[in-house]
Write an enzyme that holds these catalytic residues in place. Structure first.
Site, PDB file in Angstrom:
ATOM      1  N   TYR A  25       0.636  -0.985  -0.079  1.00 40.40           N
ATOM      2  CA  TYR A  25      -0.086  -0.023  -0.007  1.00 40.40           C
ATOM      3  C   TYR A  25       0.879   1.250  -0.036  1.00 40.40           C
ATOM      4  O   TYR A  25       0.473   2.255   0.560  1.00 40.40           O
ATOM      5  CB  TYR A  25      -1.005   0.050   1.218  1.00 40.40           C
ATOM      6  CG  TYR A  25      -2.175   0.815   1.084  1.00 40.40           C
ATOM      7  CD1 TYR A  25      -3.033   0.380   0.230  1.00 40.40           C
ATOM      8  CD2 TYR A  25      -2.373   2.095   1.800  1.00 40.40           C
ATOM      9  CE1 TYR A  25      -4.291   1.516  -0.034  1.00 40.40           C
ATOM     10  CE2 TYR A  25      -3.612   2.873   1.651  1.00 40.40           C
ATOM     11  CZ  TYR A  25      -4.579   2.580   0.864  1.00 40.40           C
ATOM     12  OH  TYR A  25      -5.651   3.267   0.601  1.00 40.40           O
ATOM     13  N   GLN A  28       2.382   2.962  -5.535  1.00 47.68           N
ATOM     14  CA  GLN A  28       1.698   2.503  -6.492  1.00 47.68           C
ATOM     15  C   GLN A  28       0.194   1.802  -5.852  1.00 47.68           C
ATOM     16  O   GLN A  28      -0.786   1.905  -6.124  1.00 47.68           O
ATOM     17  CB  GLN A  28       2.039   1.239  -7.332  1.00 47.68           C
ATOM     18  CG  GLN A  28       3.413   2.154  -8.428  1.00 47.68           C
ATOM     19  CD  GLN A  28       2.496   3.049  -9.474  1.00 47.68           C
ATOM     20  OE1 GLN A  28       1.375   2.497  -9.896  1.00 47.68           O
ATOM     21  NE2 GLN A  28       3.188   3.988  -9.701  1.00 47.68           N
ATOM     22  N   ASP A  83      10.585  -3.729  -5.384  1.00 45.14           N
ATOM     23  CA  ASP A  83      11.139  -4.878  -6.234  1.00 45.14           C
ATOM     24  C   ASP A  83      12.126  -5.972  -5.565  1.00 45.14           C
ATOM     25  O   ASP A  83      12.221  -7.118  -6.034  1.00 45.14           O
ATOM     26  CB  ASP A  83      11.892  -4.217  -7.674  1.00 45.14           C
ATOM     27  CG  ASP A  83      10.622  -3.362  -8.656  1.00 45.14           C
ATOM     28  OD1 ASP A  83      10.029  -4.040  -8.934  1.00 45.14           O
ATOM     29  OD2 ASP A  83      10.908  -2.275  -8.524  1.00 45.14           O
ATOM     30  N   THR A  84      12.771  -5.361  -4.586  1.00 44.29           N
ATOM     31  CA  THR A  84      13.790  -6.055  -4.056  1.00 44.29           C
ATOM     32  C   THR A  84      13.157  -7.037  -3.040  1.00 44.29           C
ATOM     33  O   THR A  84      13.853  -7.882  -2.478  1.00 44.29           O
ATOM     34  CB  THR A  84      14.890  -5.158  -3.092  1.00 44.29           C
ATOM     35  OG1 THR A  84      14.118  -4.237  -2.522  1.00 44.29           O
ATOM     36  CG2 THR A  84      15.754  -4.449  -4.305  1.00 44.29           C
ATOM     37  N   HIS A 108       6.245  -3.551 -13.099  1.00 45.93           N
ATOM     38  CA  HIS A 108       7.591  -3.338 -13.319  1.00 45.93           C
ATOM     39  C   HIS A 108       7.842  -4.903 -13.659  1.00 45.93           C
ATOM     40  O   HIS A 108       7.684  -5.908 -12.920  1.00 45.93           O
ATOM     41  CB  HIS A 108       8.352  -2.859 -12.292  1.00 45.93           C
ATOM     42  CG  HIS A 108       9.832  -2.451 -12.796  1.00 45.93           C
ATOM     43  ND1 HIS A 108      10.290  -2.311 -14.008  1.00 45.93           N
ATOM     44  CD2 HIS A 108      11.068  -2.443 -12.021  1.00 45.93           C
ATOM     45  CE1 HIS A 108      11.470  -2.162 -14.123  1.00 45.93           C
ATOM     46  NE2 HIS A 108      11.732  -2.346 -13.045  1.00 45.93           N
ATOM     47  N   GLY A 134       2.648   6.936  -8.054  1.00 44.91           N
ATOM     48  CA  GLY A 134       1.383   6.553  -7.531  1.00 44.91           C
ATOM     49  C   GLY A 134       0.389   7.684  -7.263  1.00 44.91           C
ATOM     50  O   GLY A 134      -0.808   7.625  -7.506  1.00 44.91           O
ATOM     51  N   GLU A 227      22.411  28.020 -11.830  1.00 45.23           N
ATOM     52  CA  GLU A 227      22.614  27.854 -13.097  1.00 45.23           C
ATOM     53  C   GLU A 227      22.364  26.527 -13.494  1.00 45.23           C
ATOM     54  O   GLU A 227      21.774  26.237 -14.635  1.00 45.23           O
ATOM     55  CB  GLU A 227      24.028  28.402 -13.535  1.00 45.23           C
ATOM     56  CG  GLU A 227      24.089  28.739 -14.785  1.00 45.23           C
ATOM     57  CD  GLU A 227      23.073  29.613 -15.452  1.00 45.23           C
ATOM     58  OE1 GLU A 227      22.601  29.209 -16.430  1.00 45.23           O
ATOM     59  OE2 GLU A 227      22.974  30.641 -15.023  1.00 45.23           O
TER      60      GLU A 227
HETATM   61  P1  NAD Z   1       6.708   1.546  -2.345  1.00 47.81           P
HETATM   62  O1  NAD Z   1       8.014   1.403  -1.619  1.00 47.81           O
HETATM   63  O2  NAD Z   1       6.026   2.863  -2.424  1.00 47.81           O
HETATM   64  O3  NAD Z   1       5.555   0.673  -1.555  1.00 47.81           O
HETATM   65  C1  NAD Z   1       5.699  -0.582  -1.214  1.00 47.81           C
HETATM   66  C2  NAD Z   1       4.838  -1.413  -0.196  1.00 47.81           C
HETATM   67  O4  NAD Z   1       5.395  -2.608   0.258  1.00 47.81           O
HETATM   68  C3  NAD Z   1       4.630  -0.498   1.090  1.00 47.81           C
HETATM   69  O5  NAD Z   1       3.297  -0.614   1.408  1.00 47.81           O
HETATM   70  C4  NAD Z   1       5.506  -1.224   2.042  1.00 47.81           C
HETATM   71  O6  NAD Z   1       5.208  -1.099   3.356  1.00 47.81           O
HETATM   72  C5  NAD Z   1       5.484  -2.648   1.627  1.00 47.81           C
HETATM   73  N1  NAD Z   1       6.637  -3.395   2.135  1.00 47.81           N
HETATM   74  C6  NAD Z   1       7.928  -3.324   1.999  1.00 47.81           C
HETATM   75  N2  NAD Z   1       8.769  -4.329   2.302  1.00 47.81           N
HETATM   76  C7  NAD Z   1       7.908  -5.120   2.312  1.00 47.81           C
HETATM   77  C8  NAD Z   1       7.955  -6.474   2.892  1.00 47.81           C
HETATM   78  N3  NAD Z   1       9.233  -6.895   2.913  1.00 47.81           N
HETATM   79  N4  NAD Z   1       6.857  -7.439   3.000  1.00 47.81           N
HETATM   80  C9  NAD Z   1       5.519  -6.920   2.847  1.00 47.81           C
HETATM   81  N5  NAD Z   1       5.579  -5.575   2.581  1.00 47.81           N
HETATM   82  C10 NAD Z   1       6.400  -4.801   2.251  1.00 47.81           C
HETATM   83  O7  NAD Z   1       6.854   0.904  -3.710  1.00 47.81           O
HETATM   84  P2  NAD Z   1       6.236   1.332  -5.344  1.00 47.81           P
HETATM   85  O8  NAD Z   1       7.101   2.502  -5.739  1.00 47.81           O
HETATM   86  O9  NAD Z   1       4.612   1.647  -5.092  1.00 47.81           O
HETATM   87  O10 NAD Z   1       6.329   0.101  -6.296  1.00 47.81           O
HETATM   88  C11 NAD Z   1       5.822  -0.748  -6.354  1.00 47.81           C
HETATM   89  C12 NAD Z   1       5.712  -1.426  -7.619  1.00 47.81           C
HETATM   90  O11 NAD Z   1       5.563  -0.683  -8.646  1.00 47.81           O
HETATM   91  C13 NAD Z   1       7.443  -1.744  -8.160  1.00 47.81           C
HETATM   92  O12 NAD Z   1       7.545  -3.012  -8.799  1.00 47.81           O
HETATM   93  C14 NAD Z   1       7.691  -0.617  -8.778  1.00 47.81           C
HETATM   94  O13 NAD Z   1       8.702  -0.849  -9.633  1.00 47.81           O
HETATM   95  C15 NAD Z   1       6.442  -0.410  -9.430  1.00 47.81           C
HETATM   96  N6  NAD Z   1       6.433   1.094 -10.127  1.00 47.81           N
HETATM   97  C16 NAD Z   1       6.600   1.917  -9.368  1.00 47.81           C
HETATM   98  C17 NAD Z   1       6.265   3.459  -9.721  1.00 47.81           C
HETATM   99  C18 NAD Z   1       6.533   4.373  -8.913  1.00 47.81           C
HETATM  100  O14 NAD Z   1       6.185   5.828  -9.297  1.00 47.81           O
HETATM  101  N7  NAD Z   1       6.854   4.517  -7.501  1.00 47.81           N
HETATM  102  C19 NAD Z   1       5.701   3.527 -11.178  1.00 47.81           C
HETATM  103  C20 NAD Z   1       5.767   2.349 -11.889  1.00 47.81           C
HETATM  104  C21 NAD Z   1       5.912   1.131 -11.383  1.00 47.81           C
END
Ligand code: NAD
Ligand code: MG
Length: 341
Positions: A25, A28, A83-84, A108, A134, A227
């Site tokens: 949550y 995204q 992603d990690t 992604h 998001g 600049e």
């Molecule tokens: P984020 O870091 O904003 O949110 C991640 C969520 O996962 C959070 O709710 C966090 O509390 C939870 N979380 C973190 N570690 C966890 C774990 N070990 N176990 C369970 N929950 C955990 O991530 P995001 O930026 O929304 O990215 C999510 C996906 O969307 C990724 O695959 C990213 O590449 C993709 N994406 C992101 C964007 C962007 O603008 N941020 C754009 C397009 C695609």
């Protein structure tokens, strides 16, 4: 021109017929969950125990479940975790709860393209990747618009994976803006290349090197900051609105002549060759291997580089100058809104 899909090309009933779990949550996750819910889709949010986001999601009227229960209950699972973290969560909570006919969605392609996650046969594997942070995915939806998205299919078990992905894209508002079909390979490789060479890596290195060149030549750090960093926004806004030609129309002829004759000397043949090497490291999986290993071993180098960047003099002079312009920081995006996907 590539084919784009709009609302008229999409069947909204496909996603409305599914039980959708949004895992995560964050940037995204909140946007997908709320937009789908407001589009009439049956949504539950999967979060780890003790997640600080649970109250936020509940206060929006969403149902919150532990990750494994959300995955078990749903027949379409969208992974919106960092992603990690996705591989470990897939192994503990998602994989054991996948049944034949389920769909596994990503925003992604990294973990599929670099084989960190291998979903079972019998499951649709698709991507819906909004091309924006998001908070914009949510805000534009509530305003009646949408952020464009990419869709891709890595595994089409149902024979309908692409139609379902388009229907999901419609549910988050992306079909209002345009949905482009791609592949997991193209999305992942171009995304990494863009952020490394142009958007993040190339840009920050260019700004810093320009700043250092001016300061080392004896100019005031404040002049160098205005600049090389502050004025970027003006130029980028003009390019966003009217392309490179539109931007050049607005700058002086002197600036444009300098642009045309000096730009290619900065981004010269050696720089282009290095861009090619960086692309090759991405395609060969070398970059992915390095980044996965860095995470496995505690992110030591990553943390050191991050601290070094944060303590560069351009950051100190910038913080002082921006403090005098409070209207700038008032509108700033959260850091996580500009990364990924
Ligand atoms: P984020 O870091 O904003 O949110 C991640 C969520 O996962 C959070 O709710 C966090 O509390 C939870 N979380 C973190 N570690 C966890 C774990 N070990 N176990 C369970 N929950 C955990 O991530 P995001 O930026 O929304 O990215 C999510 C996906 O969307 C990724 O695959 C990213 O590449 C993709 N994406 C992101 C964007 C962007 O603008 N941020 C754009 C397009 C695609
Ligand atoms: Mg990106």
């Amino acid at each position: 021109m590539a084919k784009l899909f709009y609302e008229k090309d999409v069947d909204p009933a496909l996603i409305a017929a599914r039980k959708v779990a949004i895992l995560g949550y964050g940037s995204q996750g909140h946007a997908h969950a709320l937009n789908l819910r407001d589009s009439g889709v049956d949504v539950r949010v999967g979060l780890r125990q003790g997640s600080s986001s649970a109250d936020k999601a509940r206060s929006e009227g969403l149902r919150v479940l532990p990750l494994d229960e959300a995955a078990a209950e749903a027949d379409l699972i969208m992974i919106l975790l960092p992603d990690t973290e996705q591989k470990a969560v897939f192994e503990s909570s998602i994989g054991p709860n996948l049944r034949e006919g389920d769909a596994l969605f990503f925003a992604h392609g990294f973990n599929i393209r670099f084989e960190q996650i291998t979903p079972p046969a019998g499951v649709d594997v698709a991507m819906v990747a909004p091309k924006g942070p998001g908070h914009l995915v949510r805000r534009t939806y509530t305003e009646g618009g949408g952020v464009p998205a990419l869709v891709a299919v890595a595994q089409d078990a149902s024979g309908k994976a692409k139609q379902i992905a388009l229907s999901y894209a419609h549910g988050i508002g992306a079909a209002r803006a345009g949905v482009l079909e791609t592949t997991f390979e193209e999305e992942t490789e171009t995304d990494l290349f863009g952020e490394q060479v142009v958007l993040c890596g190339g840009l920050t290195a260019l700004v810093t090197a320009g700043y250092e060149t001016l300061v080392n030549a004896g100019y005031q750090p404040e002049s160098a900051y205005f600049e090389c960093l502050h004025e970027l926004k003006l130029i980028v806004d003009l390019m966003y609105e009217g392309g490179i030609t539109g931007m050049r129309f607005s700058i002086s002829d002197t600036a444009e002549y300098g642009d045309l004759t000096r730009g290619p000397r900065v981004i010269n043949a050696a720089v282009r060759q290095e861009m090619g090497r960086i692309l090759e490291e991405i395609r060969s999986g070398h970059f992915a291997e390095e980044w996965v290993a860095e995470n496995r071993t505690g992110r030591k180098r990553f943390s050191e580089l991050r601290s070094a960047g944060a303590s560069h003099p351009i950051e100190k002079v910038g913080a002082e100058l921006r403090a005098m312009m409070p209207w700038i920081s008032a509108g700033r995006a959260r850091p996580q809104d500009v990364s990924g996907g």
